[in-house]
Design a protein around this motif. Structure first.
Motif, PDB file in Angstrom:
ATOM      1  N   LEU A   1       0.822  -1.211   0.000  1.00  0.00           N
ATOM      2  CA  LEU A   1       0.000   0.000   0.000  1.00  0.00           C
ATOM      3  C   LEU A   1       0.856   1.262   0.000  1.00  0.00           C
ATOM      4  CD1 LEU A   1      -2.978  -0.848   2.356  1.00  0.00           C
ATOM      5  CD2 LEU A   1      -3.074  -0.308  -0.070  1.00  0.00           C
ATOM      6  N   CYS A   2       2.002   1.222   0.678  1.00  0.00           N
ATOM      7  CA  CYS A   2       2.919   2.369   0.654  1.00  0.00           C
ATOM      8  C   CYS A   2       3.388   2.657  -0.766  1.00  0.00           C
ATOM      9  CB  CYS A   2       4.131   2.106   1.544  1.00  0.00           C
ATOM     10  SG  CYS A   2       3.829   2.312   3.279  1.00  0.00           S
ATOM     11  N   VAL A   3       3.713   1.596  -1.488  1.00  0.00           N
ATOM     12  CA  VAL A   3       4.166   1.775  -2.869  1.00  0.00           C
ATOM     13  C   VAL A   3       2.999   2.213  -3.745  1.00  0.00           C
ATOM     14  CG1 VAL A   3       5.134   0.582  -4.868  1.00  0.00           C
ATOM     15  CG2 VAL A   3       6.029   0.117  -2.588  1.00  0.00           C
ATOM     16  N   LEU A   4       1.841   1.615  -3.547  1.00  0.00           N
ATOM     17  CA  LEU A   4       0.676   1.924  -4.377  1.00  0.00           C
ATOM     18  C   LEU A   4       0.215   3.367  -4.188  1.00  0.00           C
ATOM     19  CD1 LEU A   4      -1.312   0.569  -6.338  1.00  0.00           C
ATOM     20  CD2 LEU A   4      -2.739   0.029  -4.381  1.00  0.00           C
ATOM     21  N   LEU A   5       0.228   3.844  -2.953  1.00  0.00           N
ATOM     22  CA  LEU A   5      -0.206   5.214  -2.666  1.00  0.00           C
ATOM     23  C   LEU A   5       0.921   6.233  -2.791  1.00  0.00           C
ATOM     24  CD1 LEU A   5      -2.504   4.508   0.410  1.00  0.00           C
ATOM     25  CD2 LEU A   5      -3.173   4.841  -1.976  1.00  0.00           C
ATOM     26  N   ARG A   6       2.130   5.745  -3.081  1.00  0.00           N
ATOM     27  CA  ARG A   6       3.310   6.597  -3.258  1.00  0.00           C
ATOM     28  C   ARG A   6       3.549   7.501  -2.052  1.00  0.00           C
ATOM     29  NH1 ARG A   6       0.998   5.589  -7.978  1.00  0.00           N
ATOM     30  NH2 ARG A   6       2.261   5.056  -9.785  1.00  0.00           N
ATOM     31  N   THR A   7       3.582   6.878  -0.887  1.00  0.00           N
ATOM     32  CA  THR A   7       3.812   7.604   0.347  1.00  0.00           C
ATOM     33  C   THR A   7       4.661   6.751   1.277  1.00  0.00           C
ATOM     34  OG1 THR A   7       2.794   8.740   2.193  1.00  0.00           O
ATOM     35  CG2 THR A   7       1.685   6.775   1.411  1.00  0.00           C
TER      36      THR A   7
END
Length: 97
Positions: A51-57
């Protein structure tokens, strides 16, 4: 295109969590249930990292660390409980008091 593959990875991880939940509830022995619980923790850690990679955060990386630490401590405590029958040992303390 990478977002598509990340969503597929999240889908597979959620299916793996469902399989581990089945093993957690229907496990034939306590060590099987502990292994399933540990695997669920690792899968949740993986999902949050994706999710960190997907949301770019990088906002959720602290959560990844907390889940990893709690999973390790929980597995260690359960293993100690299975081995000795108690989580905390009292008495015979060599602290000098």
């Amino acid at each position: 295109m990478i977002d598509y593959f990340l969503m597929i990875a999240l889908t597979f991880l959620s299916l793996a969590i469902l399989g581990c939940m089945y093993r957690l509830l229907k496990g034939p022995s306590i060590p099987d249930r502990i292994a399933a619980l540990d695997t669920i923790g690792i899968l949740l850690l993986s999902m949050v990292a994706i999710l960190c990679v997907l949301l770019r955060t990088a906002a959720y990386l602290d959560i990844v660390l907390v889940i990893g630490i709690l999973t390790f401590i929980g597995t260690t405590a359960f293993a100690h409980f299975i081995e000795r029958g108690e989580v905390m040992e009292y008495g015979d303390d060599q602290s000098g008091s």
